[in-house]
Write a protein that holds these residues in place. Structure first.
Motif, mmCIF file in Angstrom:
data_model
loop_
_atom_site.group_PDB
_atom_site.id
_atom_site.type_symbol
_atom_site.label_atom_id
_atom_site.label_comp_id
_atom_site.label_asym_id
_atom_site.label_seq_id
_atom_site.Cartn_x
_atom_site.Cartn_y
_atom_site.Cartn_z
ATOM 1 N N PHE A 17 31.299 41.727 46.146
ATOM 2 C CA PHE A 17 31.348 40.942 44.889
ATOM 3 C C PHE A 17 31.568 41.676 43.563
ATOM 4 C CE2 PHE A 17 29.136 38.308 47.594
ATOM 5 C CZ PHE A 17 29.958 36.946 47.299
ATOM 6 N N GLN A 18 32.322 41.444 42.705
ATOM 7 C CA GLN A 18 32.713 42.308 41.545
ATOM 8 C C GLN A 18 31.373 42.830 40.779
ATOM 9 O OE1 GLN A 18 35.809 39.491 40.461
ATOM 10 N NE2 GLN A 18 36.659 41.061 39.119
ATOM 11 N N ASN A 19 30.395 41.617 40.348
ATOM 12 C CA ASN A 19 29.561 41.952 39.467
ATOM 13 C C ASN A 19 28.211 41.954 40.307
ATOM 14 O OD1 ASN A 19 27.615 41.654 37.341
ATOM 15 N ND2 ASN A 19 28.573 40.024 36.240
ATOM 16 N N GLU B 62 46.680 39.385 37.164
ATOM 17 C CA GLU B 62 45.974 39.659 35.986
ATOM 18 C C GLU B 62 44.720 38.927 36.074
ATOM 19 O OE1 GLU B 62 47.607 37.021 32.639
ATOM 20 O OE2 GLU B 62 49.226 36.816 33.799
ATOM 21 N N SER B 63 43.723 39.227 35.190
ATOM 22 C CA SER B 63 42.454 38.645 34.981
ATOM 23 C C SER B 63 42.789 37.341 34.942
ATOM 24 C CB SER B 63 41.924 39.435 33.866
ATOM 25 O OG SER B 63 40.295 38.991 33.831
ATOM 26 N N GLY B 64 41.964 36.479 35.677
ATOM 27 C CA GLY B 64 41.919 35.065 35.369
ATOM 28 C C GLY B 64 42.886 34.366 36.369
ATOM 29 N N SER B 65 43.758 35.060 37.046
ATOM 30 C CA SER B 65 44.797 34.223 37.870
ATOM 31 C C SER B 65 44.202 33.586 39.013
ATOM 32 C CB SER B 65 45.972 35.503 38.214
ATOM 33 O OG SER B 65 45.293 36.459 38.963
ATOM 34 N N GLY B 66 43.210 33.937 39.487
ATOM 35 C CA GLY B 66 42.169 33.083 40.526
ATOM 36 C C GLY B 66 42.071 33.986 41.853
ATOM 37 N N LYS B 67 42.005 35.314 41.883
ATOM 38 C CA LYS B 67 41.946 36.058 42.907
ATOM 39 C C LYS B 67 40.520 35.787 43.364
ATOM 40 C CE LYS B 67 42.402 39.772 40.783
ATOM 41 N NZ LYS B 67 42.762 39.252 39.211
ATOM 42 N N SER B 68 39.676 35.803 42.846
ATOM 43 C CA SER B 68 38.129 35.582 42.950
ATOM 44 C C SER B 68 38.103 34.038 43.340
ATOM 45 C CB SER B 68 37.235 35.669 42.036
ATOM 46 O OG SER B 68 37.166 37.310 41.695
ATOM 47 N N THR B 69 38.704 33.086 42.864
ATOM 48 C CA THR B 69 38.402 31.651 43.232
ATOM 49 C C THR B 69 39.124 31.427 44.645
ATOM 50 O OG1 THR B 69 38.717 31.072 40.814
ATOM 51 C CG2 THR B 69 39.331 29.460 42.532
ATOM 52 N N PHE B 70 40.081 32.177 44.956
ATOM 53 C CA PHE B 70 40.790 32.091 46.474
ATOM 54 C C PHE B 70 39.674 32.715 47.135
ATOM 55 C CE2 PHE B 70 43.176 33.719 49.898
ATOM 56 C CZ PHE B 70 43.651 32.622 50.528
HETATM 57 N N1 LIG Z 1 33.108 28.298 38.404
HETATM 58 C C1 LIG Z 1 33.990 27.965 37.347
HETATM 59 N N2 LIG Z 1 34.174 27.018 36.918
HETATM 60 C C2 LIG Z 1 35.361 26.863 36.115
HETATM 61 N N3 LIG Z 1 36.267 27.452 35.823
HETATM 62 C C3 LIG Z 1 36.194 28.798 36.751
HETATM 63 C C4 LIG Z 1 35.196 28.918 37.446
HETATM 64 N N4 LIG Z 1 35.382 30.147 38.238
HETATM 65 C C5 LIG Z 1 36.585 30.635 37.983
HETATM 66 N N5 LIG Z 1 37.045 29.710 36.780
HETATM 67 C C6 LIG Z 1 38.415 29.801 36.382
HETATM 68 O O1 LIG Z 1 39.296 29.908 37.172
HETATM 69 C C7 LIG Z 1 40.458 30.850 36.835
HETATM 70 C C8 LIG Z 1 40.347 32.029 37.646
HETATM 71 O O2 LIG Z 1 39.492 32.790 37.682
HETATM 72 P P1 LIG Z 1 39.083 33.996 38.659
HETATM 73 O O3 LIG Z 1 37.817 34.611 38.471
HETATM 74 O O4 LIG Z 1 39.277 33.449 40.237
HETATM 75 O O5 LIG Z 1 40.095 35.081 38.580
HETATM 76 P P2 LIG Z 1 40.430 36.573 38.927
HETATM 77 O O6 LIG Z 1 41.794 36.574 39.439
HETATM 78 O O7 LIG Z 1 39.421 36.927 39.887
HETATM 79 O O8 LIG Z 1 40.263 37.372 37.456
HETATM 80 P P3 LIG Z 1 39.579 38.947 37.532
HETATM 81 O O9 LIG Z 1 40.685 39.744 37.642
HETATM 82 O O10 LIG Z 1 38.969 38.939 35.858
HETATM 83 O O11 LIG Z 1 38.438 38.920 38.366
HETATM 84 C C9 LIG Z 1 40.053 31.329 35.344
HETATM 85 O O12 LIG Z 1 40.748 30.336 34.388
HETATM 86 C C10 LIG Z 1 38.464 31.037 35.471
HETATM 87 O O13 LIG Z 1 38.024 30.718 33.968
#
Ligand SMILES: Nc1ncnc2c1ncn2[C@@H]1O[C@H](COP(=O)(O)OP(=O)(O)OP(=O)(O)O)[C@@H](O)[C@H]1O
Ligand SMILES: [Mg+2]
Length: 124
Positions: free
Chosen positions: A98-100, A44-52
């Motif tokens: 990148f997404q955006n 789901e959105s915010g689960s951390g895919k992009s962070t990883f």
């Molecule tokens: N630079 C940052 N500083 C602080 N928190 C962050 C940062 N980048 C991401 N987060 C937080 O880390 C968590 C994971 O975000 P991420 O963007 O990795 O999710 P995602 O799975 O890629 O979501 P989406 O499907 O919307 O792309 C979220 O709670 C987000 O708010």
């Protein structure tokens, strides 16, 4: 030498500095991608895919982000790599769409220049 695993993540955690404290956004990620395999990370959105994915690319800001664990790209550790050594891996062994485009691309430069830059850096 080529490694059997293109990507191997062990116990990967990423914490962001928020209001002076590091808070974990993802923790204890373990995964392995073998040569020739395709792997989708779904959540789901915010689960951390992009962070990883950003950690795999070595693109997190080192002052605002703490990354622990191990990320091997073709057998080479990327956690802790910076500057030129990471830049030589990016674009040759790993890439990211990148997404955006508004945050990933520079609106003051034509798109062709931005695509050409990567090809020129890697002598394609
Ligand atoms: N630079 C940052 N500083 C602080 N928190 C962050 C940062 N980048 C991401 N987060 C937080 O880390 C968590 C994971 O975000 P991420 O963007 O990795 O999710 P995602 O799975 O890629 O979501 P989406 O499907 O919307 O792309 C979220 O709670 C987000 O708010
Ligand atoms: Mg995302």
């Amino acid at each position: 030498m080529e490694s059997e695993n293109i990507l191997e993540a062990k116990q990967v955690s990423v914490a962001f500095r928020i209001a002076g404290k590091f808070q974990k956004a993802i923790y204890d990620i373990d995964l392995r991608l073998r040569r020739g395999e395709v792997l989708a990370i779904v959540g789901e959105s915010g689960s951390g895919k992009s962070t990883f994915a950003t950690a795999v690319m070595g693109l997190h800001n080192s002052k605002q982000t703490q990354i622990t664990g191990s990320i091997l790209l073709d057998g080479e550790e990327v956690i802790g790599k910076t500057g030129d050594s990471m830049a030589s891996i990016r674009g040759s062994k790993v890439g990211m769409i990148f997404q955006n485009p508004l945050t990933a691309l520079n609106p003051l430069m034509k798109i062709g220049q931005q695509i050409k830059e990567m090809l020129a850096v890697h002598d394609v």
